[in-house]
Motif scaffolding. Sequence first.
Motif, short mmCIF file in Angstrom:
data_model
loop_
_atom_site.label_atom_id
_atom_site.label_comp_id
_atom_site.label_asym_id
_atom_site.label_seq_id
_atom_site.Cartn_x
_atom_site.Cartn_y
_atom_site.Cartn_z
N MET A 149 0.82 -1.21 0.00
CA MET A 149 0.00 0.00 0.00
C MET A 149 0.86 1.26 0.00
N VAL A 150 2.00 1.20 0.69
CA VAL A 150 2.92 2.34 0.68
C VAL A 150 3.56 2.49 -0.69
N ARG A 151 3.98 1.37 -1.26
CA ARG A 151 4.65 1.40 -2.57
C ARG A 151 3.76 2.02 -3.65
N TYR A 152 2.45 1.75 -3.59
CA TYR A 152 1.57 2.22 -4.66
C TYR A 152 0.55 3.26 -4.18
N ALA A 153 0.84 3.94 -3.08
CA ALA A 153 -0.13 4.89 -2.49
C ALA A 153 -0.53 5.98 -3.47
N CYS A 154 0.37 6.45 -4.30
CA CYS A 154 0.07 7.52 -5.25
C CYS A 154 0.20 7.06 -6.70
N ASN A 155 0.03 5.76 -6.91
CA ASN A 155 0.12 5.19 -8.24
C ASN A 155 -1.07 4.26 -8.46
N PRO A 156 -2.26 4.81 -8.78
CA PRO A 156 -3.46 3.98 -8.89
C PRO A 156 -3.34 2.84 -9.89
N PHE A 157 -2.75 3.12 -11.05
CA PHE A 157 -2.64 2.06 -12.06
C PHE A 157 -1.71 0.95 -11.55
N GLY A 158 -0.59 1.35 -10.93
CA GLY A 158 0.31 0.35 -10.37
C GLY A 158 -0.35 -0.45 -9.27
N LEU A 159 -1.20 0.21 -8.47
CA LEU A 159 -1.92 -0.49 -7.40
C LEU A 159 -2.86 -1.54 -7.97
N LEU A 160 -3.57 -1.22 -9.04
CA LEU A 160 -4.49 -2.18 -9.64
C LEU A 160 -3.75 -3.41 -10.15
N LEU A 161 -2.60 -3.19 -10.78
CA LEU A 161 -1.81 -4.32 -11.27
C LEU A 161 -1.29 -5.15 -10.10
N ALA A 162 -0.86 -4.47 -9.04
CA ALA A 162 -0.37 -5.20 -7.86
C ALA A 162 -1.48 -5.99 -7.20
N LEU A 163 -2.69 -5.44 -7.15
CA LEU A 163 -3.83 -6.16 -6.59
C LEU A 163 -4.14 -7.41 -7.41
N ARG A 164 -4.00 -7.30 -8.72
CA ARG A 164 -4.22 -8.49 -9.55
C ARG A 164 -3.17 -9.56 -9.26
N ARG A 165 -1.93 -9.14 -9.06
CA ARG A 165 -0.89 -10.11 -8.68
C ARG A 165 -1.18 -10.70 -7.31
N MET A 166 -1.65 -9.87 -6.39
CA MET A 166 -1.99 -10.36 -5.05
C MET A 166 -3.10 -11.40 -5.13
N ALA A 167 -4.08 -11.16 -5.98
CA ALA A 167 -5.18 -12.12 -6.14
C ALA A 167 -4.67 -13.45 -6.68
N ARG A 168 -3.72 -13.39 -7.60
CA ARG A 168 -3.16 -14.63 -8.14
C ARG A 168 -2.35 -15.39 -7.09
N ILE A 169 -1.65 -14.64 -6.23
CA ILE A 169 -0.93 -15.29 -5.13
C ILE A 169 -1.92 -15.98 -4.19
N GLN A 170 -3.01 -15.30 -3.88
CA GLN A 170 -4.01 -15.89 -2.99
C GLN A 170 -4.61 -17.15 -3.62
N HIS A 171 -4.85 -17.11 -4.92
CA HIS A 171 -5.36 -18.31 -5.60
C HIS A 171 -4.35 -19.45 -5.52
N ALA A 172 -3.05 -19.14 -5.67
CA ALA A 172 -2.02 -20.17 -5.56
C ALA A 172 -1.98 -20.75 -4.15
N ILE A 173 -2.19 -19.92 -3.15
CA ILE A 173 -2.26 -20.40 -1.76
C ILE A 173 -3.38 -21.42 -1.61
N HIS A 174 -4.53 -21.10 -2.19
CA HIS A 174 -5.71 -21.96 -2.04
C HIS A 174 -5.58 -23.29 -2.76
N ALA A 175 -4.60 -23.40 -3.63
CA ALA A 175 -4.37 -24.69 -4.30
C ALA A 175 -3.67 -25.69 -3.39
N CYS A 176 -3.21 -25.22 -2.23
CA CYS A 176 -2.42 -26.07 -1.33
C CYS A 176 -3.28 -26.62 -0.19
N PRO A 177 -2.97 -27.83 0.26
CA PRO A 177 -3.65 -28.38 1.45
C PRO A 177 -3.12 -27.70 2.71
#
Length: 295
Positions: free
Chosen positions: A92-120
């Motif tokens: 949030m600090v890294r992208y506080a004043c970069n809305p487009f960068g924040l959206l891309l980072a959120l998409r990466r975060m969502a993919r990480i969360q999906h990868a987590i959910h693939a694990c037992p």
Amino acid sequence: MICAPSLSFSCPLGFVPDRIGAGRSSEVFAEGPDRVVKLYRQPFEPQAVVNELAASRLAHGFGLPVPRAFGLVGRAGRTGILFARLDGPPMMVRYACNPFGLLLALRRMARIQHAIHACPAPGLPSQHGRLRHQIAGARVPEPLRAAALAALDRLPAGDRLCHGDVHPGNVIATSAGLHLIDWQKAAAGNPAADVARSELMLRYGRFGPAWFSRLPPVRTARRLIAAWYVASYRAASGLPQEAIAAWRLPVAVARLFGQPAGTDAELLAAIEALARQSPEFEKAIVFAGLGQNPG
């Protein structure tokens, strides 16, 4: 463009120069050039510390972007965990004043969360059981509690690895990519519940001073960011919107179990709106008695 307000802090008496981070339940200190120690504040929950160590090791073993946990340590009468150091600011600090960068980072975060959910998640506590405990002690009127528990009873428990608190404040933006920290709430559970928790934190979690979070443009931005995040997770996973929506009421009520926050009143209003859609809410109101205050 909305940016978080700049905050400056003076160094209090007794300031420790190697402290590099702090949260509600812990502080993080440098431990040499490549390690940090996360020390829990007193009093602390021993089970939460053990759970964070176990979950961090489990996630790291699956190859997920998580700092390596070396083990439990004691410092100045406090208990902590020794981790590999991650160099970089919170997302949030890294992208506080970069809305487009924040959206891309959120998409990466969502993919990480999906990868987590693939694990037992062998050996981790039950997400269902934790939510039930938190709802039972949440700061809400009884009809809302009853509706949340009834909704929880209808939902499948699941056995997937769930972080329990995925949001930009728990993601470090390093030169090697995003890394997820703070695994003390990890559990074995349903991915849809974990995503509902992330959506909730993006909308109602702590973000700057309370007055800043209540500004209409900020509230609108947070609602849109949360919607973008859910859409990004669904694009990665194929999870139906209805599956996530079904968890919103119990997850939101459980959020009011912890320490009070500046957005609690707004969250309680959202909980009431969600509960009105539940038939159990009307039954609970009748049971409480007409003309009585259900709280």
